[in-house]
Design a protein around this motif. Structure first.
Motif, short mmCIF file in Angstrom:
data_model
loop_
_atom_site.label_atom_id
_atom_site.label_comp_id
_atom_site.label_asym_id
_atom_site.label_seq_id
_atom_site.Cartn_x
_atom_site.Cartn_y
_atom_site.Cartn_z
N GLY A 1 18.82 -7.16 1.70
CA GLY A 1 19.41 -7.61 2.96
C GLY A 1 18.65 -7.14 4.18
N LYS A 2 17.60 -6.33 3.97
CA LYS A 2 16.79 -5.82 5.08
C LYS A 2 15.32 -6.15 4.81
CE LYS A 2 19.92 -2.04 6.17
NZ LYS A 2 20.08 -0.58 6.30
N THR A 3 14.54 -6.18 5.87
CA THR A 3 13.11 -6.42 5.75
C THR A 3 12.39 -5.09 5.52
OG1 THR A 3 13.32 -8.28 7.26
CG2 THR A 3 11.10 -7.43 6.91
N PRO A 4 11.60 -4.97 4.46
CA PRO A 4 10.86 -3.72 4.23
C PRO A 4 9.89 -3.46 5.39
CG PRO A 4 10.75 -5.16 2.30
CD PRO A 4 11.36 -5.95 3.41
N LYS A 5 9.88 -2.22 5.87
CA LYS A 5 9.08 -1.88 7.05
C LYS A 5 7.99 -0.85 6.77
CE LYS A 5 11.82 -3.93 10.23
NZ LYS A 5 11.52 -5.34 10.33
N PHE B 1 7.44 -7.20 2.20
CA PHE B 1 6.76 -6.45 3.27
C PHE B 1 5.70 -7.34 3.92
CE2 PHE B 1 3.20 -3.69 4.57
CZ PHE B 1 3.83 -2.83 5.47
N GLU B 2 4.84 -7.93 3.09
CA GLU B 2 3.75 -8.78 3.60
C GLU B 2 4.29 -10.02 4.31
OE1 GLU B 2 0.16 -9.08 3.76
OE2 GLU B 2 0.52 -6.93 3.71
N ALA B 3 5.33 -10.61 3.76
CA ALA B 3 5.90 -11.84 4.33
C ALA B 3 6.85 -11.55 5.50
CB ALA B 3 6.65 -12.61 3.25
N ASN B 4 7.13 -10.26 5.73
CA ASN B 4 8.10 -9.85 6.75
C ASN B 4 9.43 -10.56 6.49
OD1 ASN B 4 8.72 -8.18 8.88
ND2 ASN B 4 8.11 -9.64 10.45
N ALA B 5 9.81 -10.56 5.19
CA ALA B 5 11.01 -11.29 4.75
C ALA B 5 12.08 -10.32 4.25
CB ALA B 5 10.63 -12.25 3.62
N ILE C 1 4.91 10.24 1.61
CA ILE C 1 4.03 10.06 2.77
C ILE C 1 4.11 8.56 3.07
CG2 ILE C 1 1.69 10.19 3.65
CD1 ILE C 1 1.25 12.55 1.69
N VAL C 2 4.43 8.24 4.32
CA VAL C 2 4.80 6.87 4.67
C VAL C 2 3.86 6.27 5.71
CG1 VAL C 2 6.66 5.47 5.65
CG2 VAL C 2 7.21 7.38 4.15
N PHE C 3 3.47 5.02 5.45
CA PHE C 3 2.72 4.20 6.40
C PHE C 3 3.71 3.23 7.03
CE2 PHE C 3 -0.34 5.20 3.08
CZ PHE C 3 -1.55 5.41 3.74
N SER C 4 3.77 3.17 8.34
CA SER C 4 4.55 2.12 9.00
C SER C 4 3.79 0.81 8.83
CB SER C 4 4.72 2.42 10.48
OG SER C 4 3.44 2.33 11.13
N ARG C 5 4.46 -0.31 9.05
CA ARG C 5 3.79 -1.61 8.99
C ARG C 5 2.59 -1.62 9.95
NH1 ARG C 5 5.23 -6.33 7.34
NH2 ARG C 5 7.43 -5.84 7.19
N GLN C 6 2.81 -1.12 11.16
CA GLN C 6 1.75 -1.12 12.17
C GLN C 6 0.55 -0.29 11.71
OE1 GLN C 6 3.04 0.13 16.07
NE2 GLN C 6 0.95 0.28 16.84
#
Length: 188
Positions: A41-45, A84-88, A103-108
């Motif tokens: 229900g959420k977009t992976p970021k 994540f890639e599709a921003n879906a 260790i986390v990478f933001s989308r940006q």
């Protein structure tokens, strides 16, 4: 951070300046057992590297039953990458089975590294392939009997058996927790 860099360097060569840039672009995150990294229900970021702990990928079927699709262990990249890639919006959950350090990478940050580091896309592609393979359901064939499925689970995931709740293993195997307890008792 060292474990992340060692992981990345398996897939390509980076100089010390590029490594420092990657280290500046990530953040550390701790999740407690049962917390979600990514939710339906959420977009992976974010994209995560698991330093410590175990996650499971799961979803709810049309009967409302929770189904465990996969387990993801330390020294792995984790993400619902297609969405994540599709921003879906995702239909799956990535849930901590144990207390976890990431260790986390933001989308940006993930995208910026592609624009700054020559060769990052090739490295990223190899990491994503492994991530997708782990997330694709590698569970036992349901036509096998439950004992065979459990024995294969032990063979494929020997370090998980005593680290994660039996309910998750039962869900992965497609059996009830009571059946799994009987199977475990019979083979001990």
């Amino acid at each position: 951070m060292k474990k992340l860099i060692e992981y990345i360097l398996q897939f390509g060569i980076l100089n010390s300046q590029q490594i420092k840039l990657i280290e500046k672009k990530v953040t550390e995150l701790e999740l407690r057992k049962d917390e979600y990294f990514s939710e339906a229900g959420k977009t992976p970021k974010q994209v995560a590297f698991i330093v410590e702990g175990i996650f499971r990928g799961c979803y709810y079927n049309n009967k409302g039953e929770e189904i465990t699709r996969c387990f993801i262990q330390e020294k792995s990249i984790m993400c619902d990458y297609v969405n994540f890639e599709a921003n879906a919006i995702s239909s799956d959950y990535l849930q901590a089975c144990t207390d976890c350090k990431l260790i986390v990478f933001s989308r940006q940050a993930w995208e910026e590294l592609s624009n700054i580091i020559v060769g990052w896309d090739a490295i990223k592609s190899k990491m994503v392939q492994i991530c997708m393979y782990q997330k694709s359901r590698k569970n036992p064939v349901i036509s096998q009997d439950a004992t065979t499925r459990y024995l294969e689970f032990i063979e494929n995931y020997p370090s998980l058996v005593n680290r994660i709740p039996l309910t998750y293993i039962a869900s992965y195997l497609g059996v009830t927790q009571q059946s799994l307890s009987r199977i475990r008792k019979n083979i001990s």
